[in-house]
Design a protein around this motif. Structure first.
Motif, PDB file in Angstrom:
ATOM      1  N   GLY A  43     -36.548   5.202  -6.911  1.00 47.72           N
ATOM      2  CA  GLY A  43     -35.873   6.347  -7.485  1.00 47.72           C
ATOM      3  C   GLY A  43     -36.763   7.337  -8.194  1.00 47.72           C
ATOM      4  N   GLY A  44     -38.081   7.268  -7.953  1.00 47.98           N
ATOM      5  CA  GLY A  44     -39.000   8.235  -8.534  1.00 47.98           C
ATOM      6  C   GLY A  44     -39.213   8.020 -10.018  1.00 47.98           C
ATOM      7  N   ARG A  45     -39.416   9.129 -10.750  1.00 50.06           N
ATOM      8  CA  ARG A  45     -39.709   9.033 -12.179  1.00 50.06           C
ATOM      9  C   ARG A  45     -38.567   8.398 -12.951  1.00 50.06           C
ATOM     10  NH1 ARG A  45     -44.076  11.996 -13.929  1.00 50.06           N
ATOM     11  NH2 ARG A  45     -43.829  10.696 -15.771  1.00 50.06           N
ATOM     12  N   ALA A  46     -37.354   8.575 -12.486  1.00 50.76           N
ATOM     13  CA  ALA A  46     -36.208   8.000 -13.175  1.00 50.76           C
ATOM     14  C   ALA A  46     -36.232   6.477 -13.157  1.00 50.76           C
ATOM     15  CB  ALA A  46     -34.905   8.501 -12.554  1.00 50.76           C
ATOM     16  N   ALA A  47     -36.949   5.884 -12.196  1.00 47.42           N
ATOM     17  CA  ALA A  47     -37.019   4.428 -12.081  1.00 47.42           C
ATOM     18  C   ALA A  47     -38.131   3.825 -12.935  1.00 47.42           C
ATOM     19  CB  ALA A  47     -37.221   4.025 -10.625  1.00 47.42           C
ATOM     20  N   GLU A  48     -38.861   4.663 -13.671  1.00 50.34           N
ATOM     21  CA  GLU A  48     -39.987   4.172 -14.450  1.00 50.34           C
ATOM     22  C   GLU A  48     -39.590   3.661 -15.825  1.00 50.34           C
ATOM     23  OE1 GLU A  48     -43.038   7.111 -14.536  1.00 50.34           O
ATOM     24  OE2 GLU A  48     -43.274   7.184 -12.357  1.00 50.34           O
ATOM     25  N   SER A  49     -38.375   3.934 -16.267  1.00 53.52           N
ATOM     26  CA  SER A  49     -37.919   3.417 -17.557  1.00 53.52           C
ATOM     27  C   SER A  49     -36.781   2.429 -17.321  1.00 53.52           C
ATOM     28  CB  SER A  49     -37.437   4.558 -18.458  1.00 53.52           C
ATOM     29  OG  SER A  49     -36.355   5.243 -17.871  1.00 53.52           O
ATOM     30  N   GLY A  50     -36.883   1.289 -17.986  1.00 52.18           N
ATOM     31  CA  GLY A  50     -35.904   0.227 -17.773  1.00 52.18           C
ATOM     32  C   GLY A  50     -36.440  -0.847 -16.849  1.00 52.18           C
TER      33      GLY A  50
ATOM     34  N   PHE B 148     -29.057   9.174 -12.939  1.00 52.82           N
ATOM     35  CA  PHE B 148     -28.847   7.938 -13.697  1.00 52.82           C
ATOM     36  C   PHE B 148     -27.874   7.015 -12.969  1.00 52.82           C
ATOM     37  CE2 PHE B 148     -26.545   5.567 -17.022  1.00 52.82           C
ATOM     38  CZ  PHE B 148     -27.600   4.971 -17.681  1.00 52.82           C
ATOM     39  N   ARG B 149     -26.771   7.573 -12.503  1.00 50.64           N
ATOM     40  CA  ARG B 149     -25.774   6.760 -11.792  1.00 50.64           C
ATOM     41  C   ARG B 149     -26.337   6.178 -10.499  1.00 50.64           C
ATOM     42  NH1 ARG B 149     -22.339  11.209 -13.616  1.00 50.64           N
ATOM     43  NH2 ARG B 149     -20.626  10.416 -14.936  1.00 50.64           N
ATOM     44  N   ARG B 150     -27.222   6.898  -9.846  1.00 48.67           N
ATOM     45  CA  ARG B 150     -27.767   6.446  -8.569  1.00 48.67           C
ATOM     46  C   ARG B 150     -28.880   5.413  -8.744  1.00 48.67           C
ATOM     47  NH1 ARG B 150     -29.561  10.935  -6.997  1.00 48.67           N
ATOM     48  NH2 ARG B 150     -31.804  10.612  -7.153  1.00 48.67           N
ATOM     49  N   VAL B 151     -29.699   5.582  -9.764  1.00 48.67           N
ATOM     50  CA  VAL B 151     -30.921   4.783  -9.907  1.00 48.67           C
ATOM     51  C   VAL B 151     -30.732   3.604 -10.854  1.00 48.67           C
ATOM     52  CG1 VAL B 151     -33.340   4.871 -10.655  1.00 48.67           C
ATOM     53  CG2 VAL B 151     -32.362   6.772  -9.368  1.00 48.67           C
ATOM     54  N   LYS B 152     -29.793   3.708 -11.793  1.00 44.42           N
ATOM     55  CA  LYS B 152     -29.717   2.706 -12.855  1.00 44.42           C
ATOM     56  C   LYS B 152     -28.305   2.159 -13.021  1.00 44.42           C
ATOM     57  CE  LYS B 152     -33.571   4.768 -15.371  1.00 44.42           C
ATOM     58  NZ  LYS B 152     -34.054   5.357 -16.630  1.00 44.42           N
ATOM     59  N   ARG B 153     -28.234   1.070 -13.770  1.00 48.99           N
ATOM     60  CA  ARG B 153     -26.966   0.500 -14.194  1.00 48.99           C
ATOM     61  C   ARG B 153     -27.071   0.194 -15.683  1.00 48.99           C
ATOM     62  NH1 ARG B 153     -26.062   2.245 -10.127  1.00 48.99           N
ATOM     63  NH2 ARG B 153     -25.103   1.379  -8.262  1.00 48.99           N
ATOM     64  N   TYR B 154     -26.073   0.642 -16.435  1.00 44.80           N
ATOM     65  CA  TYR B 154     -26.025   0.292 -17.854  1.00 44.80           C
ATOM     66  C   TYR B 154     -25.170  -0.966 -17.981  1.00 44.80           C
ATOM     67  CZ  TYR B 154     -26.360   1.083 -22.846  1.00 44.80           C
ATOM     68  OH  TYR B 154     -26.668   0.948 -24.185  1.00 44.80           O
ATOM     69  N   GLU B 155     -25.767  -2.023 -18.515  1.00 47.32           N
ATOM     70  CA  GLU B 155     -25.123  -3.331 -18.526  1.00 47.32           C
ATOM     71  C   GLU B 155     -25.003  -3.894 -19.935  1.00 47.32           C
ATOM     72  OE1 GLU B 155     -24.553  -5.721 -15.806  1.00 47.32           O
ATOM     73  OE2 GLU B 155     -25.078  -4.414 -14.110  1.00 47.32           O
ATOM     74  N   LEU B 156     -23.910  -4.586 -20.162  1.00 49.37           N
ATOM     75  CA  LEU B 156     -23.761  -5.458 -21.319  1.00 49.37           C
ATOM     76  C   LEU B 156     -23.866  -6.889 -20.810  1.00 49.37           C
ATOM     77  CD1 LEU B 156     -22.526  -2.795 -22.435  1.00 49.37           C
ATOM     78  CD2 LEU B 156     -20.943  -4.217 -23.764  1.00 49.37           C
ATOM     79  N   MET B 157     -24.648  -7.709 -21.517  1.00 52.03           N
ATOM     80  CA  MET B 157     -24.833  -9.098 -21.101  1.00 52.03           C
ATOM     81  C   MET B 157     -24.838 -10.013 -22.321  1.00 52.03           C
ATOM     82  SD  MET B 157     -27.876  -8.981 -18.240  1.00 52.03           S
ATOM     83  CE  MET B 157     -28.022  -7.623 -17.068  1.00 52.03           C
ATOM     84  N   LEU B 158     -24.253 -11.176 -22.138  1.00 53.08           N
ATOM     85  CA  LEU B 158     -24.322 -12.250 -23.128  1.00 53.08           C
ATOM     86  C   LEU B 158     -24.936 -13.462 -22.443  1.00 53.08           C
ATOM     87  CD1 LEU B 158     -23.626 -13.444 -25.933  1.00 53.08           C
ATOM     88  CD2 LEU B 158     -21.409 -14.134 -24.957  1.00 53.08           C
ATOM     89  N   LEU B 159     -26.056 -13.930 -23.001  1.00 46.97           N
ATOM     90  CA  LEU B 159     -26.776 -15.067 -22.424  1.00 46.97           C
ATOM     91  C   LEU B 159     -26.952 -16.145 -23.468  1.00 46.97           C
ATOM     92  CD1 LEU B 159     -28.536 -12.213 -21.471  1.00 46.97           C
ATOM     93  CD2 LEU B 159     -29.099 -13.851 -19.669  1.00 46.97           C
TER      94      LEU B 159
END
Length: 297
Positions: free
Chosen positions: A185-192, A280-291
Motif C-alpha cells: 500500500g505504499g507509504r501508507a503501509a509504513e506505519s503500523g 486508510f480503509r484500503r490499506v489498514k484495519r483498526y482493531e480492538l483485541m484482548l489477549l
C-alpha cells in the motif's frame, strides 16, 4: 517482584539494523521528550483524549470528535475482563482513560516517555506515572492487564509480547490500534504492524486471542476530519506564509525553494496521504483485541 523474564536485547530480540553512511555519526540512545503533536492536540485543540474516536454519525467537527473519543474510551474500558484489579496504561496520554478506570475501581498506573504528559497526567489524576519508554521500563510489581491504546505500533513487533509478559506474566493485553493488511500500500503501509504478522507473533509467544473487533469504519471519520482541517487551515496558512516570504525576500525564498522545496512538498504529500480515509480503509484495519498470556512451552 523477581523479574525472571530476560529483557528483549538479552533475549536476542533486536530491531533490524538500517544501513548507515560511514560519515554519519552513530545515533545516541533515544531520550524521553515532549511530543509536540500531542501537546498541540491538547493545548490548541483542547482535546483530552489523544487518539481516534468511535463515530456514530456525529458531525465532522471538534465537538463531534470529542464525543467520538469519549465513546472510544468507554468502549475500550468495557473490554476489561473480570478479575482484573491492576492496570498499566502504556501511552497513557493526559490521563482521561486512567480516570475512567479509577472510577470503575481499578488500580491504574500510567507510562509514557513524555515529560509534558507526565505533568498533565499527575496533576489531573494523582495516579502513579512512569516516565519511560515501554521497552526501558523495569516494573516493581506485576500487573493484571496492560492497556495499549495506539501505542503498540511504536514497539518493535518482536518486542511487544515479551515486554507485556515481563510486566504482566500471567495477565492480559488489551489493545486498540491500526494494523496493515496491504503491505503493498505504499507509504501508507509504513506505519503500523502487519496484521497477520502480529497475530502470528501472539501465538508464537503464547498469547491467546480472547476477543477481537474490527472498528475501521467507526474510526475512519477521524481522518476525514483531519483532512478537512488540513485543506481548510493548514494548506492556506502555509500558502500565506510562503507568499509573504516570497514578497519580502525573493532571492532567499527562491534559493530555499530550490534547496528544500521538493523535500518539503514530499513531507506534505506524505502527511496528506496518512490522513486519507479511503487509503486508510484500503490499506489498514483498526482493531480492538484482548489477549491472555498463556504457557510458552
Amino acid at each position: 517482584m523477581t523479574d525472571t523474564t530476560p529483557s528483549p536485547p538479552e533475549a536476542g530480540l533486536k530491531p533490524p539494523q538500517r544501513k548507515r553512511r560511514r560519515w554519519l555519526p552513530r545515533r545516541k540512545p533515544k531520550k524521553v521528550k515532549v511530543n509536540t503533536s500531542l501537546r498541540m492536540m491538547h493545548e490548541v485543540l483542547g482535546l483530552e483524549h489523544l487518539h481516534f474516536g468511535l463515530w456514530q454519525g456525529e458531525p465532522l467537527d471538534i465537538d463531534g470528535l470529542r464525543r467520538a473519543q469519549e465513546r472510544y474510551a468507554d468502549y475500550l474500558c468495557s473490554w476489561i475482563p473480570d478479575g482484573v484489579r491492576t492496570v498499566l496504561d502504556v501511552g497513557c496520554g493526559t490521563g482521561s482513560t486512567a480516570l475512567k478506570l479509577r472510577e470503575q475501581g481499578y488500580q491504574v498506573e500510567g507510562l509514557a516517555p513524555d515529560p509534558y504528559l507526565r505533568e498533565i497526567f499527575v496533576e489531573r489524576t494523582g495516579l502513579p506515572f512512569h516516565l519511560a519508554r515501554f521497552q526501558d521500563f523495569r516494573p516493581e510489581r506485576a500487573y493484571d492487564l496492560v492497556l495499549m491504546s495506539e501505542s503498540v505500533q511504536y514497539i518493535w513487533l518482536d518486542w511487544v509480547f515479551p515486554l507485556v509478559r515481563r510486566v504482566a506474566p500471567d495477565g492480559h493485553l488489551l489493545l486498540a490500534d491500526y494494523f496493515v493488511v496491504d503491505t503493498n500500500g505504499g507509504r501508507a503501509a509504513e506505519s503500523g504492524h502487519p496484521l497477520d504478522a502480529f497475530l502470528e507473533r501472539a501465538g508464537r509467544y503464547g498469547f491467546e486471542l480472547l476477543r477481537r473487533e474490527d472498528v475501521t469504519e467507526q474510526t475512519a471519520p477521524t481522518l476525514e476530519l483531519a483532512s478537512l482541517w488540513h485543506d481548510r487551515y493548514v494548506t492556506p496558512g502555509w500558502r500565506i506564509v510562503a507568499d509573504s516570504a516570497a514578497s519580502r525576500h525573493p532571492f532567499l525564498f527562491g534559493l530555499a525553494r530550490r534547496l528544500f522545496g521538493r523535500g518539503l512538498q514530499r513531507k506534505v504529500d506524505d502527511a496528506r496521504l496518512l490522513w486519507d480515509a479511503e487509503v486508510f480503509r484500503r490499506v489498514k484495519r483498526y482493531e480492538l483485541m484482548l489477549l491472555k498470556a498463556g504457557d510458552t512451552a
